[in-house]
Design an enzyme around this catalytic site. Structure first.
Site, PDB file in Angstrom:
ATOM      1  N   TRP A 183       1.027  -1.050   0.132  1.00  0.00           N
ATOM      2  CA  TRP A 183       0.244  -0.281   0.218  1.00  0.00           C
ATOM      3  C   TRP A 183       0.965   1.105  -0.548  1.00  0.00           C
ATOM      4  O   TRP A 183       1.540   1.263   0.499  1.00  0.00           O
ATOM      5  CB  TRP A 183      -0.840   0.161   1.137  1.00  0.00           C
ATOM      6  N   GLU A 224      -3.641  -3.169  -2.217  1.00  0.00           N
ATOM      7  CA  GLU A 224      -4.723  -2.536  -1.428  1.00  0.00           C
ATOM      8  C   GLU A 224      -4.638  -1.040  -2.074  1.00  0.00           C
ATOM      9  O   GLU A 224      -4.172  -0.775  -2.353  1.00  0.00           O
ATOM     10  CB  GLU A 224      -4.056  -2.432  -0.264  1.00  0.00           C
ATOM     11  N   LYS A 226      -7.334   2.573  -2.032  1.00  0.00           N
ATOM     12  CA  LYS A 226      -7.367   3.681  -1.324  1.00  0.00           C
ATOM     13  C   LYS A 226      -8.672   4.057  -2.705  1.00  0.00           C
ATOM     14  O   LYS A 226      -8.115   4.758  -3.439  1.00  0.00           O
ATOM     15  CB  LYS A 226      -6.675   4.468   0.137  1.00  0.00           C
ATOM     16  N   ASP A 259      -9.594  -2.879   2.031  1.00  0.00           N
ATOM     17  CA  ASP A 259      -9.827  -2.123   2.968  1.00  0.00           C
ATOM     18  C   ASP A 259     -11.190  -1.621   3.572  1.00  0.00           C
ATOM     19  O   ASP A 259     -11.009  -1.033   2.250  1.00  0.00           O
ATOM     20  CB  ASP A 259      -8.621  -1.105   3.767  1.00  0.00           C
ATOM     21  N   HIS A 262     -11.695   2.352   3.065  1.00  0.00           N
ATOM     22  CA  HIS A 262     -11.119   2.606   1.462  1.00  0.00           C
ATOM     23  C   HIS A 262     -12.795   2.894   0.452  1.00  0.00           C
ATOM     24  O   HIS A 262     -11.429   3.081  -0.804  1.00  0.00           O
ATOM     25  CB  HIS A 262      -9.910   1.900   0.858  1.00  0.00           C
ATOM     26  N   HIS A 286      -8.620  -5.371   5.618  1.00  0.00           N
ATOM     27  CA  HIS A 286      -8.466  -4.736   6.554  1.00  0.00           C
ATOM     28  C   HIS A 286      -9.356  -4.683   6.925  1.00  0.00           C
ATOM     29  O   HIS A 286     -10.001  -3.894   6.373  1.00  0.00           O
ATOM     30  CB  HIS A 286      -7.444  -3.846   6.263  1.00  0.00           C
ATOM     31  N   ASP A 294     -11.905   7.169   5.593  1.00  0.00           N
ATOM     32  CA  ASP A 294     -11.049   6.683   6.650  1.00  0.00           C
ATOM     33  C   ASP A 294     -10.415   6.938   7.949  1.00  0.00           C
ATOM     34  O   ASP A 294      -9.411   6.727   7.622  1.00  0.00           O
ATOM     35  CB  ASP A 294      -9.389   6.128   5.429  1.00  0.00           C
ATOM     36  N   ASP A 296      -9.886   5.183  10.303  1.00  0.00           N
ATOM     37  CA  ASP A 296      -9.782   4.219  11.301  1.00  0.00           C
ATOM     38  C   ASP A 296      -9.964   3.845  12.805  1.00  0.00           C
ATOM     39  O   ASP A 296      -8.845   3.641  13.650  1.00  0.00           O
ATOM     40  CB  ASP A 296      -8.217   4.409  11.134  1.00  0.00           C
ATOM     41  N   ASP A 327      -7.518  -3.771  11.089  1.00  0.00           N
ATOM     42  CA  ASP A 327      -6.528  -2.150  10.842  1.00  0.00           C
ATOM     43  C   ASP A 327      -6.861  -1.415  11.489  1.00  0.00           C
ATOM     44  O   ASP A 327      -7.798  -0.012  10.648  1.00  0.00           O
ATOM     45  CB  ASP A 327      -6.131  -2.285   9.195  1.00  0.00           C
TER      46      ASP A 327
HETATM   47  C1  RNT Z   1      -3.365   3.153   4.842  1.00  0.00           C
HETATM   48  C2  RNT Z   1      -3.667   1.683   5.035  1.00  0.00           C
HETATM   49  C3  RNT Z   1      -2.534   1.457   5.513  1.00  0.00           C
HETATM   50  C4  RNT Z   1      -2.300   0.592   6.763  1.00  0.00           C
HETATM   51  C5  RNT Z   1      -1.118   0.525   7.376  1.00  0.00           C
HETATM   52  C6  RNT Z   1      -0.398   0.711   8.631  1.00  0.00           C
HETATM   53  O1  RNT Z   1      -5.101   3.349   4.401  1.00  0.00           O
HETATM   54  O2  RNT Z   1      -5.383   1.360   5.305  1.00  0.00           O
HETATM   55  O3  RNT Z   1      -2.911  -0.426   5.319  1.00  0.00           O
HETATM   56  O4  RNT Z   1      -2.898   1.729   7.775  1.00  0.00           O
HETATM   57  O5  RNT Z   1      -0.091   0.116   6.148  1.00  0.00           O
HETATM   58 ZN    ZN Z   2      -5.095  -0.565   5.351  1.00  0.00          ZN
END
Ligand code: RNT
Ligand code: ZN
Length: 419
Positions: A183, A224, A226, A259, A262, A286, A294, A296, A327
């Site tokens: 990523w 990955e 985004k 993820d 994303h 994720h 996003d 988290d 994640d």
């Molecule tokens: C970031 C991605 C990625 C990170 C990690 C730390 O938007 O989700 O996966 O969160 O690699």
């Molecule tokens: Zn991620």
């Protein structure tokens, strides 16, 4: 209500709680090391901000500052969560000291820099996953694998290749496959003058990284995507179409990673899981919690987490088709509790999925009995799920809900407060 009563209630709708408990005991969740230290790692100056479009907010006391502190914190989490885990590491968590030759830059990392992590995992029966770290580093110009500067790209390609070698080392040492997630936060804050160029360069850079030899049964490179990041709002090089197309065109070399923070806010990853599994033998996730973006946040036992887990379970994801990793990184609350709640909620969501009468629901759908399908799905929601969850915790020798937060408070007082 006891577990035995709950078991009968589920049996009445054709669900075997014993089989569900057994299956949950085998499901592997990859625990992200980066919740413990706000994604800082050990190889760069912790006073510098994160880059690459990711951010942590909050400054709750007790962030892990050293490998020893991070390992101690992970051990604390392991006491509080049932089920099987793997440890998900980032390259920035390399352990460099006098014994192994001192500091090296990310393009020169070697397996030896992760030996202490191998020892840690082996002693606890954990496998490991890995991530090259393409952010928070002076060689981000600010782009990495898609930079117009060859020198920048080459540095990060060397990093990616080093990470493949490290991933293979982790897989061999720990006897479990290692996903290696690519990523980058590459993107632009405002309207691009060229959208294609960076994407072609990104594709070519990944090609070069994956030209490093590896056994695909042991190392599973993931791509990955985004939708946007803070500071790169207008354009993300590794968009959904880019990442998915790369994985689809290179099915013999890598797998896609979704993820759930994303995508656009009304898109759901739960629905994308079966879409991808119609084409890919294996995918990676994720699991996180976006709030408006996003963000988290810690994974909750909420509708979409449950729906994601329902799709994992009924698509055979627990039989090796879906690699589940967490994640999230919340720096505003106790980090041990954040980790623990997210793991336990993911397991709860998997358990609740395992307690679905999947065959019955499928039959109702195929026979067009949609009224009954809705009624049965709604009734399922109030069956005595908590008793089965408690039974799982108890059989695993781990605290039930209501019985672990005091331990986090003790650890905070005795260990975290002293940092
Ligand atoms: C970031 C991605 C990625 C990170 C990690 C730390 O938007 O989700 O996966 O969160 O690699
Ligand atoms: Zn991620």
């Amino acid at each position: 209500m006891s577990y035995q009563d709950a078991k009968k209630r589920y049996a009445a709708i054709g669900v075997d709680t014993e089989a569900a408990l057994k299956k949950l005991g085998q499901a592997v969740i990859s625990l992200h090391c980066w919740q413990g230290d706000d994604v800082r790692g050990f190889d760069t100056d912790p006073s510098k901000p994160l880059t690459g479009g990711i951010q942590t907010t909050g400054n709750y006391p007790g962030r892990a500052r050293t490998p020893e502190e991070l390992m101690a914190d992970i051990d604390e989490v392991l006491k509080l969560v049932p089920g099987r885990l793997k440890l998900n590491l980032h390259a920035s968590y390399a352990i460099m000291n006098d014994e192994n030759g001192g500091w090296v830059d990310r393009d020169c990392l070697e397996p030896k820099h992760f030996k202490p992590w191998v020892d840690f995992c082996r002693a606890r029966g954990l496998g490991a996953d890995f991530n090259p770290t393409f952010f928070s580093h002076p060689m981000c110009d600010p782009l990495t694998l898609s930079s117009p500067k060859k020198e920048t790209r080459d540095f990060w390609i060397r990093h990616g290749k080093a990470c493949i070698r490290i991933s293979e080392y982790l897989a061999r040492e720990l006897g479990q496959p290692c996903t290696m997630n690519i990523w980058t936060g590459d993107g632009l804050k405002d309207i691009p003058g060229d959208r294609l160029g960076p994407r072609v360069r990104y594709r070519e850079s990944i090609d070069e990284i994956l030209s490093e030899p590896y056994d695909f049964a042991l190392v599973k490179p993931c791509i990955e995507s985004k939708v946007f990041g803070i500071g790169v709002e207008a354009y993300t090089v590794g968009s959904a179409e880019f990442a998915l197309s790369y994985a689809a065109m290179n099915r013999d070399k890598c797998i896609p990673l979704m993820d759930n923070g994303h995508y656009h806010p009304t898109e759901v990853v739960s629905d994308k899981i079966p879409a991808l599994l119609a084409f890919f033998p294996e995918i990676a996730l994720h699991v996180t919690r976006p709030i408006r973006w996003d963000s988290d946040h810690v994974v909750l036992y909420d509708d979409e987490t449950r729906e994601i887990c329902r799709e994992i379970v009924r698509c055979g994801g627990l039989d090796g088709r879906v690699n589940i990793a967490l994640d999230y990184f919340d720096a505003s609350i106790n980090r041990i509790a954040a980790w623990t709640v997210g793991v336990r909620n993911t397991q709860k969501a998997l358990l609740s999925a395992l307690l679905n009468p999947c065959d019955c629901f499928k039959t109702l759908q195929d026979k067009g009995r949609f009224t009954e399908l809705m009624v049965r799905q709604e009734e399922l929601k109030v069956l005595p799920f908590g008793e089965v969850w408690e039974e799982f915790c108890c059989r695993q020798g781990k605290p039930a809900d209501g019985c672990w937060f005091e331990e986090v408070e003790r650890y905070e007082k005795e260990v975290l407060a002293a940092r």
